[in-house]
Design a protein around this motif. Structure first.
Motif, PDB file in Angstrom:
ATOM      1  N   CYS A 245     -30.335  36.071  28.616  1.00 39.26           N
ATOM      2  CA  CYS A 245     -29.954  35.135  29.682  1.00 39.26           C
ATOM      3  C   CYS A 245     -29.300  33.861  29.166  1.00 39.26           C
ATOM      4  O   CYS A 245     -28.826  33.054  29.946  1.00 39.26           O
ATOM      5  CB  CYS A 245     -31.167  34.794  30.545  1.00 39.26           C
ATOM      6  N   ASN A 246     -29.294  33.685  27.849  1.00 45.24           N
ATOM      7  CA  ASN A 246     -28.672  32.488  27.312  1.00 45.24           C
ATOM      8  C   ASN A 246     -27.263  32.753  26.791  1.00 45.24           C
ATOM      9  O   ASN A 246     -26.585  31.827  26.328  1.00 45.24           O
ATOM     10  CB  ASN A 246     -29.528  31.928  26.182  1.00 45.24           C
ATOM     11  N   VAL A 247     -26.837  33.981  26.841  1.00 47.87           N
ATOM     12  CA  VAL A 247     -25.561  34.347  26.221  1.00 47.87           C
ATOM     13  C   VAL A 247     -24.528  34.694  27.288  1.00 47.87           C
ATOM     14  O   VAL A 247     -24.818  35.417  28.243  1.00 47.87           O
ATOM     15  CB  VAL A 247     -25.747  35.566  25.279  1.00 47.87           C
ATOM     16  N   PHE A 248     -23.329  34.164  27.116  1.00 46.67           N
ATOM     17  CA  PHE A 248     -22.240  34.563  27.987  1.00 46.67           C
ATOM     18  C   PHE A 248     -20.967  34.620  27.161  1.00 46.67           C
ATOM     19  O   PHE A 248     -20.917  34.157  26.019  1.00 46.67           O
ATOM     20  CB  PHE A 248     -22.079  33.613  29.183  1.00 46.67           C
ATOM     21  N   LEU A 259     -18.005  34.040  22.416  1.00 48.67           N
ATOM     22  CA  LEU A 259     -19.379  34.370  22.791  1.00 48.67           C
ATOM     23  C   LEU A 259     -20.191  33.098  22.634  1.00 48.67           C
ATOM     24  O   LEU A 259     -20.211  32.507  21.564  1.00 48.67           O
ATOM     25  CB  LEU A 259     -19.899  35.472  21.867  1.00 48.67           C
ATOM     26  N   CYS A 260     -20.847  32.693  23.686  1.00 49.85           N
ATOM     27  CA  CYS A 260     -21.527  31.402  23.664  1.00 49.85           C
ATOM     28  C   CYS A 260     -23.016  31.578  23.891  1.00 49.85           C
ATOM     29  O   CYS A 260     -23.452  32.443  24.640  1.00 49.85           O
ATOM     30  CB  CYS A 260     -20.976  30.490  24.752  1.00 49.85           C
ATOM     31  N   ASP A 261     -23.745  30.722  23.232  1.00 54.80           N
ATOM     32  CA  ASP A 261     -25.194  30.738  23.380  1.00 54.80           C
ATOM     33  C   ASP A 261     -25.609  29.371  23.882  1.00 54.80           C
ATOM     34  O   ASP A 261     -25.321  28.365  23.259  1.00 54.80           O
ATOM     35  CB  ASP A 261     -25.837  31.036  22.027  1.00 54.80           C
ATOM     36  N   MET A 262     -26.282  29.349  25.013  1.00 51.90           N
ATOM     37  CA  MET A 262     -26.612  28.063  25.610  1.00 51.90           C
ATOM     38  C   MET A 262     -27.800  27.386  24.957  1.00 51.90           C
ATOM     39  O   MET A 262     -28.108  26.237  25.252  1.00 51.90           O
ATOM     40  CB  MET A 262     -26.861  28.239  27.116  1.00 51.90           C
ATOM     41  N   ARG A 263     -28.461  28.094  24.072  1.00 54.29           N
ATOM     42  CA  ARG A 263     -29.595  27.460  23.400  1.00 54.29           C
ATOM     43  C   ARG A 263     -29.068  26.696  22.195  1.00 54.29           C
ATOM     44  O   ARG A 263     -28.439  27.247  21.331  1.00 54.29           O
ATOM     45  CB  ARG A 263     -30.589  28.496  22.895  1.00 54.29           C
ATOM     46  N   SER A 264     -29.363  25.442  22.095  1.00 59.13           N
ATOM     47  CA  SER A 264     -28.852  24.674  20.966  1.00 59.13           C
ATOM     48  C   SER A 264     -29.464  25.133  19.659  1.00 59.13           C
ATOM     49  O   SER A 264     -28.879  25.020  18.613  1.00 59.13           O
ATOM     50  CB  SER A 264     -29.126  23.187  21.169  1.00 59.13           C
ATOM     51  N   SER A 265     -30.645  25.681  19.672  1.00 56.85           N
ATOM     52  CA  SER A 265     -31.293  26.069  18.423  1.00 56.85           C
ATOM     53  C   SER A 265     -30.595  27.237  17.763  1.00 56.85           C
ATOM     54  O   SER A 265     -30.791  27.486  16.597  1.00 56.85           O
ATOM     55  CB  SER A 265     -32.752  26.434  18.679  1.00 56.85           C
TER      56      SER A 265
END
Lengths: 478, 249
Positions: A245-248, A259-265
């Motif tokens: 759910c954090n990837v789009f 490809l983006c990951d919304m989690r900063s970690s």
């Protein structure tokens, strides 16, 4: 490759044999622009099939329950609900029309008896609830059967209203309207696997919404340059990962996918991955901080082949659609001449490239002149991810079997519309002598374009939108 | 829809003679040397280079026309406009390297004019955003429902009367040039490199938002070959309607 050789059913159990099932829409040669289908989407179970058109209407088809007395006929899709989703608007400040054309429909997973979908035009996204009513209450105390209010003082006895069956009524009502968040034209919406949020993407920005909240959204991607003179690239499509759910992912007009990951970690892990093959590096705290300032995405891009460079190279590399596989391990992109399958773990090049209509490469100048080169074709995965499909011109569409490496060109036309008739593979003649049943490139009808297709999530049933007609094809194997 | 490309089977080599690094490797019409209509003089056996230049010019003209024939009443497709503008830039870059792109302004201007060969500024002003102004559609969680854009009129009523005159002049210039379609006329198009350059850019890229100005445009509409795009509306009636709106604004 223009098509499978020869006609007839290919041997082998894996090969699909597509047959005509149904066609919806007017037969009239004169096509009303409002009737042109602009999006097609199955819901999560495949029982519902939604279409949106240029006139802002949504038509939902429902699959009939299989008839036990006719076990060989699969469930047919019939109209379930029709409603006007968007109306044309006029932006008085800019003196511009806002088209009511439905750009995308995305279903929400079903959580109760009602069905929910998101539909969007260029500027506004709406959440629609489609619910059934098959009972009505009778015997109210305070009003008559015809609705007239009764005088409460005249009531001498009370009764309990009873529910009586009625003819099924399907109602669509707008539950949320997500407006005023996009300066540019919305090209994509995608529901998150958390079922609570969704993203909407326009030419330059991507926003994240909560389904319950309409008065604010979070901007998660912004590629608008400070100086608009420097704008050379736009966002063309975006989608959430089916499981994470954090990837789009989003694609661009220059042929790159991010490809983006919304989690900063996760920034560090991706940074270490980007620096090369091998196990992830140990990243020090200082480097972690630095990584946060770097782009927080993987960039997928195939190096350009210098020998085929032309003035049209960039345009044909522009990605018109990007879709994750059902498994979430791969994604597929559609550019003007090909579909490419990418492994999410390998950014350097796609793992598969399938030519859709390579014979058009020598016609790019004409296609630029008549604007066809800007057509945005979509693509879709089969339920098991072993096959993919995309549209072409002349009402042709292409199917690629990833396992057998075979591909076929099929046609959506009224001529092949006898029930359960097998579709004959089509072939485009690229030069030299034209064989019988082949069609030459110059005879292709470029007004008949198949831009929108959908594949049932579990079964081999496909929906193909050909201008104002919707074709449904099924695999012969029951 | 038949293609106008060269005769079937006409050879298309990867590189044109004497033109290394050229972009027209594919997708371009190759006139056969027997083609009597060859504007280069029709001499059989002419080297391909002049023909390439002509075709490149034709692509440039076509692209400029495409950018201008954007919708008057509906916001143009930004992706399409950006791709066309990028194509124009590529052609300009190549022509600059060739030396066929003669810029009249003194070379003291240096890199600046080249950097700004085709500005997408007005093109992207389809969002009606002015430079430097905050433009976020919705900021982080600030509740706000009113449309965010305080819009000024398309050509900026704020004292750009001159600008409008400049547009008019540039418009006429463009139309004349495109009508003539002579090789090398493109230099005239871009001969003004100074501040009016932006006006030219605006004209080139931007009938965006429906602001055709005055008498130049009706003259243009019938003469230019409109691409058969169903989304282009060059109806004069709509034009006048749009001009009315502008005038009232």
């Amino acid at each position: 490759m223009a098509g499978a050789g020869g006609g007839g059913c290919p041997a082998g159990g894996n090969d699909l044999q597509w047959c005509f099932s149904q066609v919806k829409g007017a037969i009239d040669e004169d096509v009303a622009e409002a009737d042109i289908i602009s999006t097609v989407e199955f819901n999560y179970s495949g029982d519902l099939l939604a279409t949106g058109d240029k006139g802002g209407r949504v038509v939902i088809f429902q699959r009939e329950q299989e008839n036990k007395s006719r076990p060989h006929s699969r469930g047919e899709y019939n109209v379930y609900s029709t409603f006007q989703s968007h109306e044309p608007e006029f932006d008085y400040l800019k003196s511009l029309e806002i088209e009511e054309k439905i750009n995308k429909i995305r279903w929400l997973p079903q959580q109760n008896a009602a069905h929910f979908l998101l539909s969007t035009n260029d500027k506004t996204i709406k959440l629609w609830k489609i619910s059934e009513r098959d009972k009505r209450a009778e015997g109210y105390n305070l009003k008559d059967e015809d609705g007239r209010l009764r005088d409460p003082f005249r009531i001498t006895a009370l009764r309990v209203p009873i529910l009586k069956p009625m003819d099924l009524m399907v109602e669509a009502s707008p539950r949320r309207i997500f407006a005023n968040a996009h300066t540019y034209h919305i090209n994509s919406i995608s529901v998150n696997s958390d079922h609570e949020t969704y993203l909407s993407a326009d030419d330059l920005r991507i926003n994240l919404w909560h389904l319950e909240i309409t008065d604010r959204s979070f901007n998660i991607v912004d590629i608008k340059p400070v100086n608009m003179e420097e704008l050379t690239e736009v966002i063309t499509a975006a989608e959430f990962h089916p499981h994470q759910c954090n990837v789009f992912v989003y694609s661009s007009s220059k042929g790159t996918i991010r490809l983006c990951d919304m989690r900063s970690s996760a920034l560090c892990d991706r940074h270490s991955k980007l620096t090369g093959p091998g196990p992830p590096l140990e990243v020090s705290e200082a480097q972690k901080v630095k990584a946060r300032k770097l782009t927080d995405w993987k960039v997928f891009e195939e190096p350009e082949d210098p020998s085929s460079r032309s003035f049209f190279s960039e345009i044909i590399s522009s990605i018109s659609d990007v879709r994750f596989s059902h498994s979430g391990r791969y994604m597929m992109t559609r550019d003007y001449l090909s579909v490419k399958v990418w492994d999410l773990n390998m950014e350097s090049r796609p793992v598969e490239t399938h030519q859709v209509h390579e014979y058009l490469r020598s016609k790019l100048c004409s296609l630029y002149e008549n604007d066809c080169i800007f057509d945005k074709f979509e693509c879709c995965w089969g339920g098991s991810d072993s096959a993919i499909m995309t549209g072409s011109y002349n009402n042709f569409f292409r199917m690629f079997d990833r396992n057998t490496r075979r591909d076929v060109t099929l046609e959506a036309s009224r001529e092949n519309s006898k029930p359960r008739a097998s579709l004959k593979p089509r072939k485009v003649c690229t030069g030299g002598k034209r064989k019988k049943d082949e069609i030459s490139v110059d005879s292709l009808d470029f007004n008949k374009k198949i831009l929108h297709t959908a594949w049932h999530p579990a079964e081999n049933i496909i929906a193909v939108a050909a201008t104002n007609n919707l074709y449904i094809f099924q695999d012969k194997v029951n | 829809m038949p293609f106008q490309d060269g005769p079937a089977g006409a050879p298309r080599s990867g590189a044109l003679e004497g033109s290394e690094g050229r972009m027209f490797a594919r997708g371009l019409k190759r006139k056969s040397s027997e083609d009597a209509e060859d504007a280069d003089g029709g001499v059989a056996g002419l080297p391909a280079a002049p023909s390439y230049t002509l075709q490149r010019q034709s692509l440039l003209d076509m692209s400029l026309v495409k950018l201008q024939l954007c919708h008057m009443l509906v916001e143009p497709n930004l992706c399409r406009s950006v791709l066309i503008a990028n194509t124009v830039r590529q052609i300009q870059e190549e022509m600059t390297q060739d030396g066929t792109w003669r810029v009249v302004a003194p070379q003291a201007a240096g890199r600046a004019p080249l950097d700004r060969l085709v500005s997408t500024e007005i093109l992207c002003r389809s969002g009606r955003e002015q430079e430097g102004e905050g433009d976020c559609p919705l900021p982080d969680p600030a509740p706000g429902q009113a449309p965010r854009r305080p819009q000024s009129s398309p050509w900026g009523l704020d004292g750009s009367r001159e600008g409008r005159g400049g547009f008019q002049k540039s418009l006429d210039h463009i139309f004349e040039t495109l009508e003539n379609k002579t090789p090398g006329s493109v230099e005239e198009l871009f001969s003004d490199v100074d501040s009016s350059y932006y006006d030219l850019d605006a004209v080139l890229t931007g009938m965006v938002g429906g602001a055709p100005t005055g008498p130049g445009l009706p003259a243009f509409a019938p003469t230019a070959a409109a691409p058969p795009s169903s989304t282009c509306r060059s109806d004069l009636g709509e034009l006048e309607h749009t001009v009315e709106i502008l005038v009232e604004t």
